[in-house]
Scaffold this motif. Structure first.
Motif, PDB file in Angstrom:
ATOM      1  N   THR A   1     -21.287  43.702  41.681  1.00 55.36           N
ATOM      2  CA  THR A   1     -19.665  43.709  41.826  1.00 55.36           C
ATOM      3  C   THR A   1     -19.347  42.404  41.072  1.00 55.36           C
ATOM      4  O   THR A   1     -19.752  41.547  40.652  1.00 55.36           O
ATOM      5  CB  THR A   1     -19.755  42.881  43.961  1.00 55.36           C
ATOM      6  N   ALA A   2     -18.236  42.483  41.782  1.00 56.69           N
ATOM      7  CA  ALA A   2     -17.570  41.402  39.976  1.00 56.69           C
ATOM      8  C   ALA A   2     -17.240  40.009  40.568  1.00 56.69           C
ATOM      9  O   ALA A   2     -16.915  40.315  41.781  1.00 56.69           O
ATOM     10  CB  ALA A   2     -15.838  41.987  39.479  1.00 56.69           C
ATOM     11  N   VAL A   3     -17.717  39.762  40.130  1.00 56.18           N
ATOM     12  CA  VAL A   3     -16.784  37.888  41.006  1.00 56.18           C
ATOM     13  C   VAL A   3     -15.448  38.181  40.083  1.00 56.18           C
ATOM     14  O   VAL A   3     -14.505  37.873  39.378  1.00 56.18           O
ATOM     15  CB  VAL A   3     -17.728  36.683  39.648  1.00 56.18           C
ATOM     16  N   ILE A   4     -13.605  37.924  41.177  1.00 56.13           N
ATOM     17  CA  ILE A   4     -12.643  37.705  41.101  1.00 56.13           C
ATOM     18  C   ILE A   4     -12.495  36.314  41.564  1.00 56.13           C
ATOM     19  O   ILE A   4     -12.691  36.328  42.889  1.00 56.13           O
ATOM     20  CB  ILE A   4     -11.806  38.345  41.985  1.00 56.13           C
ATOM     21  N   LYS A   5     -12.120  35.566  40.809  1.00 55.19           N
ATOM     22  CA  LYS A   5     -10.995  33.942  41.086  1.00 55.19           C
ATOM     23  C   LYS A   5      -9.327  34.292  41.270  1.00 55.19           C
ATOM     24  O   LYS A   5      -8.842  34.343  39.988  1.00 55.19           O
ATOM     25  CB  LYS A   5     -11.693  33.269  40.848  1.00 55.19           C
ATOM     26  N   GLU A   6      -9.000  32.743  41.997  1.00 60.73           N
ATOM     27  CA  GLU A   6      -7.514  33.149  41.803  1.00 60.73           C
ATOM     28  C   GLU A   6      -7.620  31.870  41.193  1.00 60.73           C
ATOM     29  O   GLU A   6      -7.566  30.794  42.202  1.00 60.73           O
ATOM     30  CB  GLU A   6      -6.877  33.901  43.054  1.00 60.73           C
ATOM     31  N   GLY A   7      -6.418  31.539  40.957  1.00 64.72           N
ATOM     32  CA  GLY A   7      -6.103  30.332  39.850  1.00 64.72           C
ATOM     33  C   GLY A   7      -4.076  29.849  40.095  1.00 64.72           C
ATOM     34  O   GLY A   7      -3.691  30.527  39.866  1.00 64.72           O
ATOM     35  N   LYS A   8      -4.306  28.488  40.002  1.00 60.38           N
ATOM     36  CA  LYS A   8      -2.501  28.305  39.942  1.00 60.38           C
ATOM     37  C   LYS A   8      -2.675  27.365  38.793  1.00 60.38           C
ATOM     38  O   LYS A   8      -3.557  25.900  39.551  1.00 60.38           O
ATOM     39  CB  LYS A   8      -1.935  27.783  41.936  1.00 60.38           C
TER      40      LYS A   8
ATOM     41  N   ALA B   1       1.992  28.865  36.708  1.00 59.53           N
ATOM     42  CA  ALA B   1       1.235  29.943  36.840  1.00 59.53           C
ATOM     43  C   ALA B   1       0.366  30.699  37.032  1.00 59.53           C
ATOM     44  O   ALA B   1      -0.520  29.384  38.494  1.00 59.53           O
ATOM     45  CB  ALA B   1       0.438  30.252  34.997  1.00 59.53           C
ATOM     46  N   ASN B   2       0.362  31.312  37.672  1.00 53.40           N
ATOM     47  CA  ASN B   2      -0.475  32.218  38.670  1.00 53.40           C
ATOM     48  C   ASN B   2      -1.732  33.298  38.800  1.00 53.40           C
ATOM     49  O   ASN B   2      -1.427  34.511  37.459  1.00 53.40           O
ATOM     50  CB  ASN B   2      -0.572  32.356  40.042  1.00 53.40           C
ATOM     51  N   VAL B   3      -3.071  33.307  38.589  1.00 47.91           N
ATOM     52  CA  VAL B   3      -4.613  34.014  37.419  1.00 47.91           C
ATOM     53  C   VAL B   3      -4.870  34.639  38.554  1.00 47.91           C
ATOM     54  O   VAL B   3      -5.941  33.720  39.434  1.00 47.91           O
ATOM     55  CB  VAL B   3      -4.974  32.788  36.680  1.00 47.91           C
ATOM     56  N   LYS B   4      -5.624  35.529  38.126  1.00 52.47           N
ATOM     57  CA  LYS B   4      -6.665  36.080  38.682  1.00 52.47           C
ATOM     58  C   LYS B   4      -8.183  36.116  37.622  1.00 52.47           C
ATOM     59  O   LYS B   4      -7.782  36.614  36.012  1.00 52.47           O
ATOM     60  CB  LYS B   4      -6.398  37.356  39.100  1.00 52.47           C
TER      61      LYS B   4
ATOM     62  N   GLU C   1      -4.051  25.538  33.121  1.00 52.88           N
ATOM     63  CA  GLU C   1      -4.645  25.524  34.480  1.00 52.88           C
ATOM     64  C   GLU C   1      -5.001  25.684  35.657  1.00 52.88           C
ATOM     65  O   GLU C   1      -6.249  25.884  35.765  1.00 52.88           O
ATOM     66  CB  GLU C   1      -3.683  24.091  34.876  1.00 52.88           C
ATOM     67  N   ALA C   2      -4.286  27.059  35.478  1.00 49.19           N
ATOM     68  CA  ALA C   2      -4.589  28.039  36.888  1.00 49.19           C
ATOM     69  C   ALA C   2      -6.070  28.715  36.727  1.00 49.19           C
ATOM     70  O   ALA C   2      -6.464  28.500  37.296  1.00 49.19           O
ATOM     71  CB  ALA C   2      -3.493  29.283  36.570  1.00 49.19           C
ATOM     72  N   GLU C   3      -6.324  29.020  35.113  1.00 45.01           N
ATOM     73  CA  GLU C   3      -7.698  29.088  34.737  1.00 45.01           C
ATOM     74  C   GLU C   3      -8.963  28.313  35.235  1.00 45.01           C
ATOM     75  O   GLU C   3      -9.915  29.257  36.270  1.00 45.01           O
ATOM     76  CB  GLU C   3      -7.507  30.037  33.423  1.00 45.01           C
ATOM     77  N   LYS C   4      -8.016  27.043  34.965  1.00 49.73           N
ATOM     78  CA  LYS C   4      -9.413  25.830  34.521  1.00 49.73           C
ATOM     79  C   LYS C   4      -9.340  25.796  36.707  1.00 49.73           C
ATOM     80  O   LYS C   4     -10.733  25.895  37.355  1.00 49.73           O
ATOM     81  CB  LYS C   4      -9.151  24.786  34.528  1.00 49.73           C
ATOM     82  N   ASN C   5      -7.935  26.188  37.530  1.00 50.25           N
ATOM     83  CA  ASN C   5      -8.626  25.964  39.378  1.00 50.25           C
ATOM     84  C   ASN C   5      -8.846  27.305  39.544  1.00 50.25           C
ATOM     85  O   ASN C   5      -9.040  27.525  41.397  1.00 50.25           O
ATOM     86  CB  ASN C   5      -6.982  25.769  39.301  1.00 50.25           C
ATOM     87  N   ALA C   6      -9.373  28.308  38.630  1.00 53.94           N
ATOM     88  CA  ALA C   6      -9.542  29.301  39.694  1.00 53.94           C
ATOM     89  C   ALA C   6     -11.149  29.196  40.320  1.00 53.94           C
ATOM     90  O   ALA C   6     -11.578  28.978  39.981  1.00 53.94           O
ATOM     91  CB  ALA C   6     -10.180  30.479  38.588  1.00 53.94           C
ATOM     92  N   LYS C   7     -10.508  29.796  41.322  1.00 57.15           N
ATOM     93  CA  LYS C   7     -11.383  29.659  42.686  1.00 57.15           C
ATOM     94  C   LYS C   7     -12.210  30.745  43.503  1.00 57.15           C
ATOM     95  O   LYS C   7     -11.654  31.500  43.618  1.00 57.15           O
ATOM     96  CB  LYS C   7     -11.886  28.401  43.757  1.00 57.15           C
TER      97      LYS C   7
END
Length: 140
Positions: A21-28, A41-44, A134-140
């Motif tokens: 299963t792919a691990v999907i995380k989101e960050g801002k 910026a919002n990322v997945k 920053e959003a990529e770093k914060n992706a959880k």
């Protein structure tokens, strides 16, 4: 014959069970420029790689963001490539997903040096890049 069909069916079912299963995380992430415009910026990420990027910015004292303003932001006539702000940001978002944020090189004005970026985005992007990182770093 029924045993063969059953064995094949069970084998196919078990083969599907082994898939990861792919691990999907989101960050801002955010960045405030010298005009007090706030970039968000919002990322997945999917398995550690950017899969979606969304960038928007407040519109210098307006109640709407630049994306919400759309054509009413009225930057198209000043654009060297004839594109409105939201069109240039859509290009940048897609570029980042396809190529990664670290592939973009910036000049002293905060604009992209990469020719392939400049074909679709000629605005200052240094703050956008910081917010995405920053959003990529914060992706959880």
């Amino acid at each position: 014959m029924k045993k063969v069909v059953c064995i094949l069916s069970c084998g196919l079912l078990l083969a599907g069970c082994g898939s990861k299963t792919a691990v999907i995380k989101e960050g801002k992430g955010t960045y405030t420029n010298d005009k007090k415009e706030v970039t968000t910026a919002n990322v997945k990420t999917k398995d550690g790689k950017l899969s979606e990027v969304e960038i928007d910015e407040t519109a210098n004292g307006k109640d709407q963001t630049k994306k919400e303003l759309g054509n009413a932001y009225n930057m198209k006539q000043a654009s060297k490539i004839g594109k409105e702000w939201y069109e240039q940001i859509a290009f940048l978002e897609n570029y980042i997903v396809k190529n990664g944020v670290d592939t973009i090189k910036l000049n002293s004005e905060g604009k992209a040096e990469n020719n392939d970026v400049k074909t679709g985005c000629t605005i200052r992007i240094d703050g956008f890049i910081q917010a995405v990182k920053e959003a990529e770093k914060n992706a959880k």
